[in-house]
Design an enzyme around this catalytic site. Sequence first.
Site, PDB file in Angstrom:
ATOM      1  N   HIS A  62      33.829 126.781  41.289  1.00 50.98           N
ATOM      2  CA  HIS A  62      34.703 128.402  41.675  1.00 50.98           C
ATOM      3  C   HIS A  62      33.959 128.713  42.573  1.00 50.98           C
ATOM      4  O   HIS A  62      35.031 128.767  43.254  1.00 50.98           O
ATOM      5  CB  HIS A  62      33.830 128.548  40.469  1.00 50.98           C
ATOM      6  CG  HIS A  62      33.938 130.242  39.920  1.00 50.98           C
ATOM      7  ND1 HIS A  62      35.103 130.377  39.147  1.00 50.98           N
ATOM      8  CD2 HIS A  62      33.884 131.329  40.483  1.00 50.98           C
ATOM      9  CE1 HIS A  62      35.856 131.985  39.564  1.00 50.98           C
ATOM     10  NE2 HIS A  62      34.783 132.837  40.101  1.00 50.98           N
ATOM     11  N   GLU A  63      33.365 128.458  42.898  1.00 48.38           N
ATOM     12  CA  GLU A  63      32.607 128.942  44.238  1.00 48.38           C
ATOM     13  C   GLU A  63      33.002 128.241  45.397  1.00 48.38           C
ATOM     14  O   GLU A  63      33.298 129.008  46.647  1.00 48.38           O
ATOM     15  CB  GLU A  63      31.113 129.312  44.498  1.00 48.38           C
ATOM     16  CG  GLU A  63      30.616 130.259  43.317  1.00 48.38           C
ATOM     17  CD  GLU A  63      31.326 131.669  43.286  1.00 48.38           C
ATOM     18  OE1 GLU A  63      31.680 132.069  44.468  1.00 48.38           O
ATOM     19  OE2 GLU A  63      31.559 132.157  41.985  1.00 48.38           O
ATOM     20  N   GLU A 108      40.970 135.628  42.629  1.00 43.60           N
ATOM     21  CA  GLU A 108      40.204 134.342  40.939  1.00 43.60           C
ATOM     22  C   GLU A 108      41.477 132.615  41.328  1.00 43.60           C
ATOM     23  O   GLU A 108      40.322 131.610  40.487  1.00 43.60           O
ATOM     24  CB  GLU A 108      40.428 134.994  39.787  1.00 43.60           C
ATOM     25  CG  GLU A 108      39.283 135.934  39.635  1.00 43.60           C
ATOM     26  CD  GLU A 108      37.879 135.292  39.732  1.00 43.60           C
ATOM     27  OE1 GLU A 108      37.160 133.973  39.342  1.00 43.60           O
ATOM     28  OE2 GLU A 108      36.508 136.335  40.437  1.00 43.60           O
ATOM     29  N   PHE A 150      32.424 149.087  37.247  1.00 42.29           N
ATOM     30  CA  PHE A 150      32.051 150.399  37.354  1.00 42.29           C
ATOM     31  C   PHE A 150      31.581 149.525  39.011  1.00 42.29           C
ATOM     32  O   PHE A 150      31.323 150.176  40.632  1.00 42.29           O
ATOM     33  CB  PHE A 150      31.418 150.202  36.571  1.00 42.29           C
ATOM     34  CG  PHE A 150      31.220 151.219  35.649  1.00 42.29           C
ATOM     35  CD1 PHE A 150      32.136 151.599  35.414  1.00 42.29           C
ATOM     36  CD2 PHE A 150      30.691 150.283  34.128  1.00 42.29           C
ATOM     37  CE1 PHE A 150      33.104 151.950  33.532  1.00 42.29           C
ATOM     38  CE2 PHE A 150      31.305 150.301  32.579  1.00 42.29           C
ATOM     39  CZ  PHE A 150      32.241 151.841  33.044  1.00 42.29           C
ATOM     40  N   GLY A 165      31.352 146.452  40.488  1.00 35.70           N
ATOM     41  CA  GLY A 165      31.332 144.853  40.661  1.00 35.70           C
ATOM     42  C   GLY A 165      32.670 144.767  41.593  1.00 35.70           C
ATOM     43  O   GLY A 165      33.410 144.066  42.009  1.00 35.70           O
ATOM     44  N   TYR A 223      36.077 145.216  40.380  1.00 38.95           N
ATOM     45  CA  TYR A 223      37.104 145.317  39.393  1.00 38.95           C
ATOM     46  C   TYR A 223      37.791 146.410  38.951  1.00 38.95           C
ATOM     47  O   TYR A 223      38.334 146.348  37.898  1.00 38.95           O
ATOM     48  CB  TYR A 223      37.044 144.171  38.464  1.00 38.95           C
ATOM     49  CG  TYR A 223      36.269 142.787  38.580  1.00 38.95           C
ATOM     50  CD1 TYR A 223      37.735 141.501  38.897  1.00 38.95           C
ATOM     51  CD2 TYR A 223      35.757 142.169  39.778  1.00 38.95           C
ATOM     52  CE1 TYR A 223      37.811 140.241  39.414  1.00 38.95           C
ATOM     53  CE2 TYR A 223      35.688 140.531  40.239  1.00 38.95           C
ATOM     54  CZ  TYR A 223      36.597 140.237  39.930  1.00 38.95           C
ATOM     55  OH  TYR A 223      36.416 138.703  40.725  1.00 38.95           O
TER      56      TYR A 223
END
Length: 186
Positions: free
Chosen positions: A21-22, A51, A151, A153, A155
């Site tokens: 993923h990273e 993403e 809040f 992050g 997103y």
Amino acid sequence: MPPVGDKPSLMKFLDVETVFHEFGNALQHMLTKPDEGLVAGIRGIEWDAVELPSQFMENWDTLMSIAKHYETGETLPKEIYQKLLAARTFRAGTLSLRQLKFATVDLELHSKYVPGGSKSIYDVERRVSEKTQVLPLLEEDRFLCGFGHIFAGGYAVGYYSYKWAEVLSVDTFSAFEDAGLNDDKV
């Protein structure tokens, strides 16, 4: 995980998935040719575009070529590999509902919630949970206290992008499957 005694640090399946993923994020940074420095890699672009490559990279099935016993070098047994594959989709519907709950709570809190109004943030979460969870929330549930993505992050009103990126990544990966993942000419 750090090494324990004389044993090396070993990766769990989820750790390997996270590395892929990273790596998708890393590729996005390395392959970006920015004309504008503030819009490069994963910076300054829509979250679903952030993403997409990360989730796309999770689909590559290279585990059998890298999974070896650290002492014997023995390859991961096929039956264990098949169980790992089956575990990835176990309770997939429940996990999708969980993501939909997170996204819906995020959207509602940022678009309809009135601070200081008659409903608390927990009332909003409870109402959404009635539609997105099989079991009701416990009265003392305070999940929102730790839901940092929406809040702190980055997103806020964008958590839905995880699910949308999942759709995009599966569609993109299927194009590679159609072309032949093991075809050296592709």
